[in-house]
Design a protein around this motif. Structure first.
Motif, PDB file in Angstrom:
ATOM      1  N   ARG A 159       0.543  -1.259  -0.369  1.00 60.74           N
ATOM      2  CA  ARG A 159       0.043   0.055   0.015  1.00 60.74           C
ATOM      3  C   ARG A 159       1.151   1.337  -0.319  1.00 60.74           C
ATOM      4  O   ARG A 159       0.991   2.079  -0.861  1.00 60.74           O
ATOM      5  N   ALA A 160       1.569   1.015   0.895  1.00 62.16           N
ATOM      6  CA  ALA A 160       2.719   2.344   0.995  1.00 62.16           C
ATOM      7  C   ALA A 160       3.782   2.467  -0.860  1.00 62.16           C
ATOM      8  O   ALA A 160       4.168   3.464  -1.143  1.00 62.16           O
ATOM      9  N   LYS A 162       1.971   1.386  -3.163  1.00 59.57           N
ATOM     10  CA  LYS A 162       0.675   2.294  -4.703  1.00 59.57           C
ATOM     11  C   LYS A 162       1.197   3.939  -3.408  1.00 59.57           C
ATOM     12  O   LYS A 162       1.536   4.920  -4.767  1.00 59.57           O
ATOM     13  N   GLY A 163       0.606   3.948  -2.771  1.00 54.33           N
ATOM     14  CA  GLY A 163       1.317   6.067  -1.828  1.00 54.33           C
ATOM     15  C   GLY A 163       2.674   6.764  -2.768  1.00 54.33           C
ATOM     16  O   GLY A 163       2.644   7.251  -3.363  1.00 54.33           O
ATOM     17  N   ARG A 165       4.046   5.745  -5.072  1.00 52.49           N
ATOM     18  CA  ARG A 165       3.950   6.331  -6.817  1.00 52.49           C
ATOM     19  C   ARG A 165       2.440   6.918  -7.623  1.00 52.49           C
ATOM     20  O   ARG A 165       3.119   8.086  -7.892  1.00 52.49           O
ATOM     21  N   GLU A 166       1.705   7.130  -6.020  1.00 44.13           N
ATOM     22  CA  GLU A 166       1.088   8.088  -6.562  1.00 44.13           C
ATOM     23  C   GLU A 166       1.193   9.668  -6.391  1.00 44.13           C
ATOM     24  O   GLU A 166       1.588  10.981  -7.146  1.00 44.13           O
ATOM     25  N   ASP A 167       2.316  10.049  -4.991  1.00 45.32           N
ATOM     26  CA  ASP A 167       2.787  11.290  -4.356  1.00 45.32           C
ATOM     27  C   ASP A 167       2.870  11.301  -3.063  1.00 45.32           C
ATOM     28  O   ASP A 167       2.491  10.929  -1.497  1.00 45.32           O
ATOM     29  N   ALA A 170       3.100  13.252  -0.524  1.00 49.61           N
ATOM     30  CA  ALA A 170       1.499  13.155   0.445  1.00 49.61           C
ATOM     31  C   ALA A 170       2.141  12.110   1.316  1.00 49.61           C
ATOM     32  O   ALA A 170       1.561  12.072   2.373  1.00 49.61           O
ATOM     33  N   LEU A 171       2.910  11.059   0.533  1.00 49.82           N
ATOM     34  CA  LEU A 171       3.036   9.716   2.010  1.00 49.82           C
ATOM     35  C   LEU A 171       3.988  10.080   2.483  1.00 49.82           C
ATOM     36  O   LEU A 171       3.856  10.032   3.960  1.00 49.82           O
ATOM     37  N   TYR A 176       5.876   9.105   6.727  1.00 51.50           N
ATOM     38  CA  TYR A 176       6.228   7.074   5.992  1.00 51.50           C
ATOM     39  C   TYR A 176       8.341   7.226   5.178  1.00 51.50           C
ATOM     40  O   TYR A 176       8.833   8.958   5.551  1.00 51.50           O
ATOM     41  N   TYR A 181      11.399   3.016   1.897  1.00 51.78           N
ATOM     42  CA  TYR A 181      11.254   1.576   0.957  1.00 51.78           C
ATOM     43  C   TYR A 181      11.312   1.674  -0.108  1.00 51.78           C
ATOM     44  O   TYR A 181      11.264   0.482  -0.666  1.00 51.78           O
ATOM     45  N   GLU A 285      -3.834  -1.491 -14.030  1.00 48.48           N
ATOM     46  CA  GLU A 285      -4.411  -0.693 -13.225  1.00 48.48           C
ATOM     47  C   GLU A 285      -4.441   1.187 -13.248  1.00 48.48           C
ATOM     48  O   GLU A 285      -4.523   1.640 -12.759  1.00 48.48           O
ATOM     49  N   TYR A 286      -2.591   1.310 -13.742  1.00 50.53           N
ATOM     50  CA  TYR A 286      -1.873   2.291 -13.532  1.00 50.53           C
ATOM     51  C   TYR A 286      -0.813   2.703 -14.913  1.00 50.53           C
ATOM     52  O   TYR A 286      -0.814   1.483 -15.630  1.00 50.53           O
TER      53      TYR A 286
END
Lengths: 288, 246
Positions: A159-160, A162-163, A165-167, A170-171, A176, A181, A285-286
């Motif tokens: 999950r982290a 993916k976080g 990857r997205e931003d 923000a993570l 974090y 990671y 999905e991305y």
């Protein structure tokens, strides 16, 4: 039958490469073009250690994994300072460096002469001699890679990723340590790629630097994109398609001197079409 | 209007003479801001005044050149994961929810430092109670939520650590007036129900002054005025700073 088994072995090896690279590119969003380097580290570890030092396949594979993880740790520290296109360029550079080492440190790697006579693995004192036996071994490793990948992506660690990857910024707001990671997933992917390399070296029984060039990294990245970013099953699909495609082209009837170039054209055309019409790949999905 | 008009509660968080430089640009030029327990404080000012930079300086994501950040009157060097552990949560501008993750997964990320699964579940249930609209969409990818729901998710994600101070950067940005009203009601409710101190950067002056205890008005990286909403409104300082009236 031997021909089909050969295709299945190669598909299993490339499925391992695809699934492992997908963890980095698809899940963590890090556009790495250096996977062939780790593939090569695993292959050369088995080649050098089994031929010159008398190590067994599994010991050499374990050492190759450690070497690949160490290389990934170092590369991860340097490339972690970059994002997006710059990250891709840095990873591109590292593949060239590792390829140059394979090519030029001849006292260890035999350079362009390559390493012939790499033995087949032995399991509990019994040599894996036939291609069918090797297929079972490569499928077992592919299934292990699949299980590890699924476990990672469904965990809080996944999950982290993916976080990131997205931003990524923000993570970090939630506490974090994103750099850590990224380094960890890069090392895991490198270790799995090294396993693929050790299987390849032992199966083909000969390696030289040309197999681990930048082109190979682009090839692995392409099969990941075809199957779909952030989809483990997609990488398996991509590997099978990319291994079978040249075999299908054999039956089209191109003259032998242009058949190889036509394969490259076909891979390129697939990538262009995907970017135009399905940038997330077949099951992704991305999108990049 | 520069007098210290604060209640008798303990000062939770303080920025003292903080300077933040981005190259040659002085985003904060000696700003001092104090947040008391359980109050709602607005940071207002024209574009480039340094409002968001105040929040970033508290959270350790802006380069503090000089000055001090204090938590319970003790100086600390802000680093994001340590700031979260102290009980400060940050909801950044533009919502920035993770669009490919579900509502539940976004909330789990928000509660990263909590660690204990039972405690995480308890907090998630509590947050869902505050935002019932999210409960119904817990397994929905957050990218498919409306702007208002995404803003609620962004705030809910910040609440997952049960913060003592919640920093909100322009929560009304890009939202319809009806939704803005709803968001501000949520902010007030969080403050009243949990006693969470809230620092909110906001352009929507009229609406935000209706729910805050105090406000700071920033201009050119400095605190130009501060006070209770009614004092700021009657003093004419807002017109002077925002419209340049003499």
């Amino acid at each position: 039958m031997e021909y089909l088994i050969h295709l299945a072995v190669m598909s299993s090896i490339y499925a391992i490469l695809g699934m492992s690279l997908n963890l980095v590119v698809g899940y963590a969003g890090l556009l790495s073009v250096t996977h062939a380097a780790f593939y090569g580290v695993g292959a050369y570890a088995v080649g050098i250690l089994t031929v010159s030092r008398g190590y067994g396949f599994f010991e050499a594979t374990a050492i190759g994994m450690v070497c690949a993880a160490a290389a990934a740790w170092f590369i991860g520290i340097v490339s972690g300072k970059f994002k997006g296109d710059y990250y891709a360029l840095v990873s591109f550079g590292f593949n060239i460096i590792v390829f140059s080492i394979f090519l030029n440190v001849q006292s260890v790697t035999r350079g362009p002469l390559g390493i012939p006579g790499i033995p087949k693995p032995e399991l509990f004192g019994t040599a894996i001699r036939t291609n069918a036996q090797f297929l079972i071994l490569s499928i077992v490793f592919a299934l292990l890679t699949y299980a590890i990948s699924q476990w990672i992506v469904k965990s809080s660690f996944g999950r982290a990723l993916k976080g990131i990857r997205e931003d990524e910024d923000a993570l970090r707001v939630f506490g974090y340590d994103t750099a850590r990671y990224k380094r960890i997933i890069f090392m895991i992917a490198a270790m799995l790629a090294a396993v693929a390399g050790s299987l390849f070296a032992s199966y083909i029984s000969y390696i030289d630097p040309s197999t681990f060039s930048l082109n190979e990294s682009i090839f692995i990245l392409s099969l990941v994109i075809l199957g779909g970013l952030a989809n483990v099953n997609g990488s398996v699909f991509g590997a099978i398609v990319f291994i079978l495609l040249p075999e299908i082209l054999r039956f089209v009837g191109f003259p032998p001197d242009i058949a190889a170039q036509m394969r490259q054209v076909a891979y390129g055309a697939i990538l262009v079409l995907l970017m135009l019409y399905r940038p997330q790949g077949m099951f992704g999905e991305y999108k990049l | 209007m520069k007098s210290e008009i604060r209640n008798e509660k303990e000062i939770l968080l303080k920025l003292d003479d903080v300077h933040v430089h981005y190259g040659g640009v002085h985003a904060l030029d000696g700003a001092s801001v104090a947040i008391d327990e359980g109050e709602i404080v607005a940071l207002m000012g024209p574009n480039g005044a340094g409002k968001s930079t105040v929040l970033k300086a508290i959270f350790g994501i802006a380069p503090v050149h000089s000055g001090e950040v204090l938590w319970h009157e003790k100086r600390f060097k802000p680093v994001p994961h340590e700031v979260v552990a102290r009980g400060i949560a940050f909801v950044p501008q533009g919502r920035r929810v993770f669009k490919y993750l579900t509502v539940e997964e976004n909330l789990e990320i928000g509660g990263f430092i909590v660690g204990d699964k039972k405690e995480l579940a308890r907090r998630m249930a509590e947050v869902m109670e505050t935002f019932p609209a999210l409960k119904a969409k817990r397994r929905t990818k957050s990218g498919t939520l409306s702007g208002g729901q995404q803003q609620m998710l962004a705030i809910a994600r910040g609440l997952m650590v049960d913060p003592k101070v919640l920093l909100l950067d322009e929560p009304s940005l890009g939202l319809a007036p009806k939704i803005v009203k709803e968001v501000f009601e949520n902010i007030k409710e969080i403050n009243e129900r949990h006693g969470t101190a809230i620092v909110v950067v906001e352009h929507n002056i009229k609406s935000i002054l209706g729910i805050v205890d105090r406000a700071y008005v920033l201009a050119k990286g400095k605190v130009a005025a501060q006070g209770k909403p009614e004092e700021l409104l009657s003093s004419g300082v807002l017109e002077k700073i925002f419209l340049g009236e003499k």
